[in-house]
Design an enzyme around this catalytic site. Structure first.
Site, mmCIF file in Angstrom:
data_model
loop_
_atom_site.group_PDB
_atom_site.id
_atom_site.type_symbol
_atom_site.label_atom_id
_atom_site.label_comp_id
_atom_site.label_asym_id
_atom_site.label_seq_id
_atom_site.Cartn_x
_atom_site.Cartn_y
_atom_site.Cartn_z
ATOM 1 N N ARG A 152 0.820 -1.228 0.000
ATOM 2 C CA ARG A 152 0.000 0.000 0.000
ATOM 3 C C ARG A 152 0.849 1.272 0.000
ATOM 4 N NH1 ARG A 152 -5.083 -0.248 0.288
ATOM 5 N NH2 ARG A 152 -5.326 1.727 1.385
ATOM 6 N N LEU A 153 2.071 1.188 -0.495
ATOM 7 C CA LEU A 153 2.933 2.369 -0.594
ATOM 8 C C LEU A 153 2.801 2.966 -1.998
ATOM 9 C CD1 LEU A 153 6.047 0.984 1.303
ATOM 10 C CD2 LEU A 153 4.256 2.512 2.167
#
Length: 191
Positions: free
Chosen positions: A170-171
């Site tokens: 989720r970066l």
């Protein structure tokens, strides 16, 4: 990159080259005058420095909402690439000549369907729509099918364009461009 429209074109072409079926598919979100939202899928016709163009019936729900509240948002999602583009801005009708030119370039069946379909108008049955279409085929047999008065294009002039790219854990990468008097300003956002 300080030109979001050029970046959009690059991402759009990358989606096409990656084999995305119908990369021009987008979600259009509109709202009523009092802010009640609605969204639907449709196709982008063109995108350039003047904005993002799409076509629809003026009497459709989206057409009525755009007349009452001329602000909208678009979302493109190209899943194989893990990319999304969000566009927000003001919307205006394109000139009638532009709508007529687009209409003339569409297949004859599509032009007849634009006349036959009166979006949001109740019909007793599907047969009614098919009968209307058949009547129009006879009416325009051997003749050009003109632009219906209830159909045409809109241009969304962007105030903000966000580019989102998937990253593990989720970066994700997010870059937002906002229109300023002197051009576009660029901000990188983090998840």
């Amino acid at each position: 990159m300080s030109d979001p429209l050029r970046l959009f074109q690059e991402w759009f072409e990358a989606a096409r080259e990656a084999g995305v079926r119908f990369p021009e598919t987008m979600t259009l979100a509109t709202a009523t005058a009092d802010g009640a939202p609605s969204a639907r899928m449709l196709l982008l016709k063109s995108a350039d420095e003047n904005g993002f163009v799409f076509f629809t019936g003026y009497e459709s729900r989206k057409g009525e909402e755009l007349e009452a509240n001329p602000r909208a948002a678009l979302v493109f999602y190209w899943q194989p690439l893990g990319r999304q583009v969000r566009v927000e801005g003001t919307v205006e009708r394109v000139p009638e000549e532009e709508s007529a030119q687009d209409c003339a370039g569409r297949p004859r069946a599509s032009r007849l369907a634009a006349w036959a379909s009166r979006q949001r108008r109740p019909l007793g049955s599907r047969g009614e729509l098919e009968q209307r279409y058949a009547e129009l085929e006879r009416e325009y047999e051997g003749r050009d099918v003109p632009l219906p008065p209830h159909w045409g294009g809109y241009r969304l002039r962007p105030d903000a364009i966000e580019f989102w790219e998937h990253r593990d854990s989720r970066l994700h990468d997010r870059i937002v461009f906002t229109r300023a008097r002197e051009g576009w300003s660029e901000t990188r956002l983090w998840p």
